[in-house]
Structures are given as structure tokens and as C-alpha cells.
Design an enzyme around this catalytic site. Structure first.
Site, PDB file in Angstrom:
ATOM      1  N   GLU A 110       3.319  51.054  51.691  1.00  0.00           N
ATOM      2  CA  GLU A 110       2.666  52.150  50.963  1.00  0.00           C
ATOM      3  C   GLU A 110       3.765  52.878  50.216  1.00  0.00           C
ATOM      4  O   GLU A 110       4.503  53.673  50.800  1.00  0.00           O
ATOM      5  CB  GLU A 110       1.959  53.103  51.944  1.00  0.00           C
ATOM      6  CG  GLU A 110       0.913  52.448  52.805  1.00  0.00           C
ATOM      7  CD  GLU A 110      -0.234  51.859  52.012  1.00  0.00           C
ATOM      8  OE1 GLU A 110      -0.476  52.315  50.872  1.00  0.00           O
ATOM      9  OE2 GLU A 110      -0.870  50.920  52.502  1.00  0.00           O
ATOM     10  N   CYS A 112       2.332  61.251  47.410  1.00  0.00           N
ATOM     11  CA  CYS A 112       2.484  60.015  46.628  1.00  0.00           C
ATOM     12  C   CYS A 112       1.363  59.837  45.605  1.00  0.00           C
ATOM     13  O   CYS A 112       1.578  59.250  44.556  1.00  0.00           O
ATOM     14  CB  CYS A 112       2.559  58.816  47.555  1.00  0.00           C
ATOM     15  SG  CYS A 112       1.221  58.818  48.747  1.00  0.00           S
TER      16      CYS A 112
HETATM   17  P1  NAD Z   1      12.559  57.252  50.956  1.00  0.00           P
HETATM   18  O1  NAD Z   1      12.027  55.894  50.780  1.00  0.00           O
HETATM   19  O2  NAD Z   1      13.959  57.529  50.568  1.00  0.00           O
HETATM   20  O3  NAD Z   1      12.435  57.717  52.468  1.00  0.00           O
HETATM   21  C1  NAD Z   1      11.227  57.601  53.153  1.00  0.00           C
HETATM   22  C2  NAD Z   1      11.508  57.310  54.594  1.00  0.00           C
HETATM   23  O4  NAD Z   1      12.122  56.081  54.623  1.00  0.00           O
HETATM   24  C3  NAD Z   1      12.456  58.296  55.288  1.00  0.00           C
HETATM   25  O5  NAD Z   1      11.933  58.680  56.526  1.00  0.00           O
HETATM   26  C4  NAD Z   1      13.695  57.489  55.495  1.00  0.00           C
HETATM   27  O6  NAD Z   1      14.283  57.713  56.720  1.00  0.00           O
HETATM   28  C5  NAD Z   1      13.163  56.120  55.517  1.00  0.00           C
HETATM   29  N1  NAD Z   1      14.200  55.170  55.156  1.00  0.00           N
HETATM   30  C6  NAD Z   1      15.145  55.269  54.209  1.00  0.00           C
HETATM   31  N2  NAD Z   1      15.959  54.194  54.254  1.00  0.00           N
HETATM   32  C7  NAD Z   1      15.492  53.418  55.253  1.00  0.00           C
HETATM   33  C8  NAD Z   1      15.903  52.201  55.814  1.00  0.00           C
HETATM   34  N3  NAD Z   1      16.950  51.511  55.364  1.00  0.00           N
HETATM   35  N4  NAD Z   1      15.196  51.720  56.848  1.00  0.00           N
HETATM   36  C9  NAD Z   1      14.114  52.375  57.329  1.00  0.00           C
HETATM   37  N5  NAD Z   1      13.694  53.532  56.857  1.00  0.00           N
HETATM   38  C10 NAD Z   1      14.384  54.048  55.830  1.00  0.00           C
HETATM   39  O7  NAD Z   1      11.543  58.190  50.187  1.00  0.00           O
HETATM   40  P2  NAD Z   1      11.507  59.744  50.033  1.00  0.00           P
HETATM   41  O8  NAD Z   1      12.087  60.070  48.712  1.00  0.00           O
HETATM   42  O9  NAD Z   1      11.999  60.479  51.199  1.00  0.00           O
HETATM   43  O10 NAD Z   1       9.923  59.886  50.022  1.00  0.00           O
HETATM   44  C11 NAD Z   1       9.213  59.953  48.912  1.00  0.00           C
HETATM   45  C12 NAD Z   1       8.690  58.600  48.451  1.00  0.00           C
HETATM   46  O11 NAD Z   1       7.738  58.110  49.353  1.00  0.00           O
HETATM   47  C13 NAD Z   1       7.974  58.715  47.129  1.00  0.00           C
HETATM   48  O12 NAD Z   1       8.297  57.642  46.290  1.00  0.00           O
HETATM   49  C14 NAD Z   1       6.520  58.662  47.505  1.00  0.00           C
HETATM   50  O13 NAD Z   1       5.660  58.281  46.496  1.00  0.00           O
HETATM   51  C15 NAD Z   1       6.552  57.727  48.648  1.00  0.00           C
HETATM   52  N6  NAD Z   1       5.365  57.931  49.492  1.00  0.00           N
HETATM   53  C16 NAD Z   1       4.387  56.984  49.453  1.00  0.00           C
HETATM   54  C17 NAD Z   1       3.223  57.171  50.190  1.00  0.00           C
HETATM   55  C18 NAD Z   1       2.116  56.150  50.175  1.00  0.00           C
HETATM   56  O14 NAD Z   1       1.304  56.150  51.085  1.00  0.00           O
HETATM   57  N7  NAD Z   1       2.019  55.280  49.209  1.00  0.00           N
HETATM   58  C19 NAD Z   1       3.073  58.312  50.968  1.00  0.00           C
HETATM   59  C20 NAD Z   1       4.104  59.255  50.982  1.00  0.00           C
HETATM   60  C21 NAD Z   1       5.259  59.031  50.240  1.00  0.00           C
END
Ligand code: NAD
Length: 487
Positions: free
Chosen positions: A261, A295
Site C-alpha cells: 500500500e 496517502c
Molecule cells: P517511508 O516509506 O519512508 O516510511 C514508512 C514506514 O516504513 C516507516 O515506519 C519506516 O520505518 C518504514 N521503513 C522505512 N525503511 C524501511 C525498511 N528498510 N524496512 C522496513 N520498513 C522501513 O514513508 P513515510 O514518508 O514515512 O510515509 C509516507 C508515505 O507512506 C507516503 O508516500 C504515503 O503515501 C505512504 N502511505 C501509503 C498508504 C497506503 O495505504 N497506500 C498509507 C499511508 C502512507
């Protein structure tokens, strides 16, 4: 009815940080810690010990050991436990809302609404788990019957972003558990106590030991170990496209199912037959919910030229009513951004758009106070080369651009490699019908703003993701299909 919690009350109840492994809370961890920050003040709420390699291994061993009994637990019994979780979330709504305001910053009313949304997800999964229907397929030989049966995929590795501190983990936990899977979930490091609270409630409600573990720690260390482990069979992630692609590659290289997602950059098409005042008012409310850190947040507003100026004026008027402040303060309708890095990102989007000829209708700057507050911002006449037209802002910025024809609007909406949500406002049923077919998005919302409820599938197309969470499809993501035949 309980009254709204104050910051002091929420702080007084802030629980200790740690790991939840096989039903037991462990307050220790490695020497490394991570600071959990209150985004409204920038102050540290607590220091979380990071999960050690041994703790990660124990959570995997627990998920493996618990799987055979959990998958054989009748779905109706699993459902009873999940329903108790839903009820308990509702009973503790103020305690949970207080944690969300402290750790993530959202305003009180949105935090309470998120508790209800999360409870709804547990409730839906509790009920839907019973409907794991297969099919009976007539055979080609006399007395032979074939069956397509649904089975849990196995132990799941789960990761999620911080913006929905209860809903993001609840979708994964409730979906996987209802399908009969065990799960190890890494809590988003920004909101660990919100996630641990859900885990504690699940254990308290009777989830057997080992069925759920929640880890707090270094993202890459935990994901590398969980995905590489032979124990896990599916990888579910909510977060950015970049991290999603990386985790999906790791999963696929071991032929584990990726459920992704990912980010969006939702277009809004406002046609000139729409009710300008009412759409503009609801647009502002939807845009600035959770300070735009959603998102499916509407981000790129394409407005038909005849109503473009009126729409901007009306949305500006509604935006002026938004009260930015600490989520605990009465009257606040928009809280802070999660961290300083997001303020810098917003400043970058605004400076770039301005340099490329966009007009700042309102906002555009950070608030001069402690914490990470940014003004609700409207940018008009935004060109296609501006960064905000191409990169998801994930913050309180709406960009507005005029269009002339239906074809132009659809082309603008579909021009990015993302496809999570799209919104359409029109009173013309023919336009609405065409747009549902023509928009490249996992969710097309006509004359509304609600991209997801527990009963509906939520997922993206193109680079916005793989498979769905929520709805019947949310359980199917955690199930395998087995063909069996009897002669
Ligand atoms: P991000 O991808 O940097 O981080 C999200 C999560 O991923 C954090 O908890 C982080 O710890 C984890 N993460 C980062 N690197 C990782 C790794 N190597 N292994 C495992 N986990 C890891 O994103 P962000 O900037 O914090 O969040 C915002 C993004 O998330 C936006 O692009 C948003 O659209 C997306 N989002 C999508 C949905 C959906 O359901 N489609 C919902 C909420 C947020």
C-alpha cells in the site's frame, strides 16, 4: 461521556516503551535507542530500546510455533477474539486518542474518529473471516469433485507508516489474523506506543501467545531479518513507493507474496456543473485532515476554467477557518507535521512552485512556534513542471490548475505513474460514469471524499501498490488457494 484529555493527562499515562513478543511485554532491548518525539513541541516523549537480533528471532519462532494451532482455530472463534478487540478499542477510545495526539499530532476529534475506524476494521475482519468460501467444481470423471479452498498463507511480516497510528497496523493485524495467519509487525518508529497499545489489547482479549508480536527498532535491520526468515510467507507494507519497491523485491526474490500500500498523489477533477461553494468547503476539510498526511489525501486540484476563480476563492475562504495548533487544544482543526524533515519538504515545494510562476493564495510558511507546524497552503496556477505537480506532497499543500475539456482533465489526472485515489465532482451522471472507467486509480470517489471504509477494498494501481487491504479482498491477500479433488 468522558471529556477530552489534556496533554498533562496523556503524558501522565504514557506507557513504557519496549517490545511485545509472544504476548509478553519486554522493556529491554539493545544498547541503541530511538527517541519518540512529540511533534507539537519537538520534545522527547520517551526512548525506545531497539529490538535485538535475539528478540527478532524469538518473535519469528513464536509466529512459527503458534501458526498450526491458530490456523486450525475455527474462524468463528478467531472472530470472537477479534470482535473483543474492536469493543476494547472503543472502550479505551480516550486513552488511545491521547496517545495518537501525543505521538502523531493529529487533532483530538480526528484521533477519536481514527479509534472508531480502527475498531471497525477489527469488527469487519472478525465477521468476514467466517466467509472464507471456496468453490466446488464438477469433475470430468463420474464421482469426482474438485474444490478450490482458501487457506492462510502463513506467518506474515508487516511494516507500516506512522500517519495512521491505529488504522495502518489494524488493517494488517486484523486482516492477517482473521485469515488464520500469525504476524510479526514492526511498529512505525514515530508512533510505537500507539501500536503497542493495540497489541496489548489484542493479547488481553485472548489472542494466543505468539500469534502476534510487535517489534520496535531499526527498520532495515528488522525488515531484512523478517523477510529473509524461512518462517514468513507474505510481506505487507504501507509507506512510500521507494521503500515499497525495495521490500517487494526482497520478498519476490524469495517468492513471498508482497502486499504493498504505497504513495499516491490524488487528483481532484471539479467540473463546471458542480456546486462550487459546497465542493470547495468540503475540499478544504478533506485536504487538511491530518495536515494532509494521508496517502489518499486530495492533492492536485484540476478545476474547469469557467469556475476556476470562484472555486479558488471559496476554497480559500474555507481554508481560513482552519485552526492550526496542538491537537489537545479545544478548537484545533489541524495539528503539526510529523517531523522537521516534512517542514523542509513543504518549504521546498512552495519555493519551487513560486519560482515556476505559481501564485500562493494562502499559507506557504511554517508557523513561528515550537513544534513542526506549517500553514494550510493553497497554490494556484501551478504548472506541470513544478515539483508539487509530480511528487506527492504528503502535507498541507493543495495545488490548483485550470482545465478546459473532459479529455484534458483525464489526461492530467492519469499523467503520473501513481494511482491510489482520484476524486471527481460533477452533477452530470454521464461524466461521472465515464470518469470511473477512465481514471487510473485503485479508488475513484465521485461527489465525495471518503476513499476507504472497512468494508471496501483499498489498494493502488501502477506504482501505488499491489493487492488490497480492507474488504473481502483484504482477507484474500492473506490466503492461498488450494485445489483439492475427491474421487
Ligand atoms: P517511508 O516509506 O519512508 O516510511 C514508512 C514506514 O516504513 C516507516 O515506519 C519506516 O520505518 C518504514 N521503513 C522505512 N525503511 C524501511 C525498511 N528498510 N524496512 C522496513 N520498513 C522501513 O514513508 P513515510 O514518508 O514515512 O510515509 C509516507 C508515505 O507512506 C507516503 O508516500 C504515503 O503515501 C505512504 N502511505 C501509503 C498508504 C497506503 O495505504 N497506500 C498509507 C499511508 C502512507
Amino acid at each position: 461521556m468522558q471529556s477530552q484529555m489534556s496533554r498533562a493527562q496523556a503524558l501522565a499515562h504514557y506507557p513504557p516503551l519496549g517490545q511485545l513478543i509472544a504476548g509478553q511485554f519486554e522493556s529491554d532491548g539493545g544498547a541503541d535507542t530511538l527517541d519518540v518525539i512529540d511533534p507539537a513541541t519537538g520534545l522527547t516523549l520517551g526512548r525506545a530500546p531497539m529490538a535485538t537480533a535475539a528478540q527478532i528471532e524469538r518473535s519469528l519462532a513464536a509466529a512459527q510455533a503458534a501458526f498450526p494451532a491458530w490456523r486450525r482455530t475455527p474462524a468463528v472463534e478467531r472472530g470472537r477474539i477479534l470482535k473483543r478487540v474492536a469493543d476494547t478499542l472503543r472502550d479505551r477510545s480516550h486513552e488511545l486518542a491521547g496517545l495518537m495526539v501525543l505521538e502523531q499530532g493529529k487533532c483530538w476529534s480526528e484521533a477519536l474518529a481514527e479509534v472508531e475506524q480502527a475498531a471497525g476494521m477489527w469488527e469487519w475482519s472478525a465477521e468476514e473471516g467466517r466467509r472464507a468460501y471456496g468453490r466446488v467444481i464438477p469433475g470430468r470423471d463420474a464421482n469426482t469433485r474438485h474444490m478450490a479452498l482458501l487457506e492462510p498463507v502463513g506467518p506474515v511480516a508487516a511494516f507500516h507508516a506512522w500517519n495512521g497510528p491505529l488504522t495502518n497496523p489494524s488493517r494488517k493485524l486484523a486482516g492477517a489474523l482473521a485469515a488464520g495467519c500469525t504476524i510479526v509487525l514492526k511498529a512505525a518508529e514515530e508512533v510505537p506506543n500507539c501500536v503497542l497499545a493495540v497489541g496489548r489489547i489484542a493479547v488481553e482479549c485472548g489472542l494466543p501467545q505468539g500469534v502476534v508480536s510487535i517489534l520496535v527498532g531499526d527498520p532495515a535491520t528488522i525488515s531484512t531479518a523478517l523477510i529473509a526468515s524461512p518462517v514468513t510467507r507474505a510481506v505487507t507494507f504501507t509507506g512510500s513507493v521507494a521503500v515499497g519497491k525495495m521490500l517487494a523485491q526482497q520478498a519476490i526474490s524469495l517468492m513471498k507474496r508482497p502486499i504493498m500500500e504505497l504513495g499516491g498523489h490524488a487528483p481532484v477533477l471539479v467540473f463546471d456543473d458542480a456546486d462550487v461553494e459546497s465542493v470547495a468547503r468540503s475540499a478544504a476539510a478533506s485536504k487538511f485532515r491530518n495536515a494532509g498526511q494521508i496517502c489518499a489525501s486530495p492533492t492536485r486540484f484540476y478545476v474547469q476554467r469557467a469556475i476556476y476563480t470562484d472555486f479558488i476563492d471559496a476554497m480559500n475562504e474555507a481554508t481560513q477557518q482552519i485552526v492550526v495548533g496542538c491537537g489537545f487544544d479545544a478548537g484545533t482543526t489541524m495539528g503539526p507535521l510529523i517531523r522537521e524533515r516534512r517542514i523542509l519538504a513543504m518549504e521546498g515545494f512552495v519555493a519551487d512552485a513560486r519560482a515556476q510562476g505559481a501564485r500562493i493564495v494562502t499559507g506557504g510558511s511554517r508557523l513561528k512556534r515550537e513544534g513542526y507546524f506549517f500553514e494550510p497552503t493553497l497554490l494556484a496556477d501551478v504548472g506541470l513542471s513544478a515539483r508539487v505537480s509530480n511528487e506527492e506532497p504528503f502535507g498541507p499543500i493543495a495545488s490548483l490548475t485550470p482545465f478546459d475539456t473532459y479529455e484534458d482533465a483525464i489526461a492530467l489526472a492519469n499523467r503520473l505513474p501513481l494511482g491510489l485515489a482520484s476524486y471527481v465532482h460533477t452533477r452530470n451522471v454521464h461524466t461521472a460514469n465515464r470518469a470511473i472507467d477512465d481514471l487510473e486509480a485503485g479508488n475513484v470517489i465521485v461527489n465525495g471524499w471518503r476513499a476507504t471504509i472497512p468494508e471496501t477494498p483499498f489498494g493502488g494501481v501502477k506504482e501505488s501498490g499491489l493487492m488490497s487491504e480492507g474488504g473481502t479482498e483484504g482477507l484474500r491477500a492473506f490466503q492461498n488457494v488450494k485445489h483439492a479433488s475427491i474421487s
